[in-house]
Scaffold this motif. Structure first.
Motif, PDB file in Angstrom:
ATOM      1  N   LYS A  70     -18.564 -10.079  -1.422  1.00 39.49           N
ATOM      2  CA  LYS A  70     -17.443  -9.333  -0.836  1.00 39.49           C
ATOM      3  C   LYS A  70     -16.201 -10.216  -0.722  1.00 39.49           C
ATOM      4  O   LYS A  70     -15.084  -9.758  -0.981  1.00 39.49           O
ATOM      5  CB  LYS A  70     -17.838  -8.793   0.542  1.00 39.49           C
ATOM      6  N   GLU A  73     -14.676 -10.631  -4.161  1.00 36.63           N
ATOM      7  CA  GLU A  73     -13.931  -9.425  -4.553  1.00 36.63           C
ATOM      8  C   GLU A  73     -12.573  -9.397  -3.862  1.00 36.63           C
ATOM      9  O   GLU A  73     -11.554  -9.061  -4.473  1.00 36.63           O
ATOM     10  CB  GLU A  73     -14.735  -8.180  -4.199  1.00 36.63           C
ATOM     11  N   GLY A  74     -12.546  -9.765  -2.597  1.00 40.30           N
ATOM     12  CA  GLY A  74     -11.282  -9.800  -1.869  1.00 40.30           C
ATOM     13  C   GLY A  74     -10.315 -10.805  -2.456  1.00 40.30           C
ATOM     14  O   GLY A  74      -9.113 -10.547  -2.564  1.00 40.30           O
ATOM     15  N   LEU A  76     -10.307 -11.886  -5.594  1.00 40.67           N
ATOM     16  CA  LEU A  76      -9.872 -11.388  -6.903  1.00 40.67           C
ATOM     17  C   LEU A  76      -8.802 -10.307  -6.741  1.00 40.67           C
ATOM     18  O   LEU A  76      -7.820 -10.271  -7.486  1.00 40.67           O
ATOM     19  CB  LEU A  76     -11.074 -10.847  -7.679  1.00 40.67           C
ATOM     20  N   LYS A  77      -8.976  -9.443  -5.758  1.00 42.30           N
ATOM     21  CA  LYS A  77      -7.994  -8.391  -5.495  1.00 42.30           C
ATOM     22  C   LYS A  77      -6.656  -8.973  -5.062  1.00 42.30           C
ATOM     23  O   LYS A  77      -5.601  -8.381  -5.324  1.00 42.30           O
ATOM     24  CB  LYS A  77      -8.506  -7.443  -4.405  1.00 42.30           C
ATOM     25  N   ALA A  78      -6.674 -10.135  -4.414  1.00 40.67           N
ATOM     26  CA  ALA A  78      -5.429 -10.759  -3.950  1.00 40.67           C
ATOM     27  C   ALA A  78      -4.478 -11.029  -5.103  1.00 40.67           C
ATOM     28  O   ALA A  78      -3.257 -11.006  -4.927  1.00 40.67           O
ATOM     29  CB  ALA A  78      -5.741 -12.041  -3.187  1.00 40.67           C
ATOM     30  N   GLY A  79      -5.033 -11.290  -6.273  1.00 40.91           N
ATOM     31  CA  GLY A  79      -4.209 -11.279  -7.485  1.00 40.91           C
ATOM     32  C   GLY A  79      -3.665 -12.595  -7.984  1.00 40.91           C
ATOM     33  O   GLY A  79      -3.151 -12.651  -9.100  1.00 40.91           O
ATOM     34  N   GLY A  84      -8.344 -16.246  -7.620  1.00 39.29           N
ATOM     35  CA  GLY A  84      -9.367 -15.854  -8.589  1.00 39.29           C
ATOM     36  C   GLY A  84     -10.264 -17.016  -8.956  1.00 39.29           C
ATOM     37  O   GLY A  84     -11.489 -16.870  -9.079  1.00 39.29           O
ATOM     38  N   ARG A 108     -17.803  -5.626 -13.860  1.00 35.96           N
ATOM     39  CA  ARG A 108     -16.624  -4.926 -13.351  1.00 35.96           C
ATOM     40  C   ARG A 108     -15.515  -5.924 -13.037  1.00 35.96           C
ATOM     41  O   ARG A 108     -14.338  -5.677 -13.320  1.00 35.96           O
ATOM     42  CB  ARG A 108     -16.984  -4.104 -12.113  1.00 35.96           C
ATOM     43  N   TRP A 109     -15.849  -7.062 -12.462  1.00 35.51           N
ATOM     44  CA  TRP A 109     -14.840  -8.085 -12.201  1.00 35.51           C
ATOM     45  C   TRP A 109     -14.182  -8.527 -13.501  1.00 35.51           C
ATOM     46  O   TRP A 109     -12.954  -8.664 -13.566  1.00 35.51           O
ATOM     47  CB  TRP A 109     -15.484  -9.297 -11.532  1.00 35.51           C
ATOM     48  N   VAL A 112     -11.923  -5.612 -14.719  1.00 36.62           N
ATOM     49  CA  VAL A 112     -10.812  -5.187 -13.855  1.00 36.62           C
ATOM     50  C   VAL A 112      -9.873  -6.329 -13.473  1.00 36.62           C
ATOM     51  O   VAL A 112      -8.649  -6.159 -13.463  1.00 36.62           O
ATOM     52  CB  VAL A 112     -11.363  -4.508 -12.582  1.00 36.62           C
ATOM     53  N   TYR A 113     -10.431  -7.501 -13.166  1.00 38.87           N
ATOM     54  CA  TYR A 113      -9.631  -8.570 -12.580  1.00 38.87           C
ATOM     55  C   TYR A 113      -9.295  -9.729 -13.513  1.00 38.87           C
ATOM     56  O   TYR A 113      -8.299 -10.422 -13.288  1.00 38.87           O
ATOM     57  CB  TYR A 113     -10.346  -9.145 -11.350  1.00 38.87           C
TER      58      TYR A 113
END
Length: 242
Positions: A70, A73-74, A76-79, A84, A108-109, A112-113
């Motif tokens: 989790k 994922e957070g 990676l979402k931060a961008g 990452g 998926r990572w 998507v990321y």
């Protein structure tokens, strides 16, 4: 009892990065990437140090593996590129906890990321590479990436095997992957295929040279050059036609 929650850790990691980032590093990083990447301005060694610090702290805090996923994922979402890099580092450090079903999370990572060669070259050998060694049938799923429209998935399908290939592992998967990608027109994918074959040549030079000679007309000179970097000069000249 868990003392740190996800929000606090995400904010703290970001603060750790901001504390060591610099505009000079940010400008320097961009010269290594043709694609658009969001940099904060931290080096990979700095990211690794921060990841090591938090891996130790979270282990002491009793964080279970699923919470690490989790957190990753957070991040990676931060961008940012740095967040990452830390995300993938933290997950790779928990490789002993990998489950076969995690393939779908990691895939998926990747889809998507992951948007640059550096993150591809982290997640492929250090996460998918570990996963496929633990669960060999995952190789069939990875092979399907060779037909993806996503250049990083195609590159990852090859780079997954770079650490194994030099130890004479997964050579059947290597050649299946190479067969599927020899004609790829993307230079980042070509370099990945060449890298995979170069590592394979360190365990079986003759096999790789024979493979390249059979398929020389099906691939680019870029692949041939990368693939023969570690073979003897005579074999390199033979493959390259010098």
């Amino acid at each position: 009892m868990e003392r740190l929650n996800l929000r606090i850790v995400l904010e703290s990691i970001h603060s750790d990065l901001i504390a060591v980032c610099s505009e000079k590093m940010k400008k320097g990083q961009s010269t290594f990437f043709k694609e658009q990447v969001n940099f904060l301005g931290c080096s990979l060694p700095q990211c690794s140090q921060i990841a090591a610090k938090w891996a130790k702290q979270l282990q002491s805090d009793g964080w279970p593996y699923d919470n690490i996923l989790k957190l990753a994922e957070g991040l990676l979402k931060a961008g940012s590129w740095e967040e990452g890099a830390i995300a993938l580092d933290l997950v790779a450090r928990r490789k002993r906890d990998f489950r076969e079903a995690d393939f779908y999370i990691f895939e998926r990572w990747l889809r998507v990321y992951v948007n640059n060669w550096a993150h591809t070259d982290s997640i492929a050998p250090h996460i998918f590479g570990e996963l496929v060694e633990m669960y060999p049938r995952v190789a069939d799923k990875i092979l399907k990436w060779t037909t993806s429209d996503n250049r990083w998935m195609r590159r990852a399908s090859a780079v997954t095997y770079v650490l194994h290939a030099r130890h004479r592992k997964f050579h059947e998967a290597v050649y299946k992957t190479a067969d599927a990608l020899l004609g790829d027109e993307d230079d980042m994918v070509r370099k990945g295929v060449g890298w995979m074959l170069k590592c394979t040549s360190q365990a079986d030079e003759r096999g790789v040279v024979e493979y390249l000679l059979r398929n020389r007309d099906k691939t680019s000179r870029l692949v041939l050059r990368y693939a023969t970097e570690k073979v003897c000069p005579a074999n390199r000249a033979l493959v390259l036609g010098k």
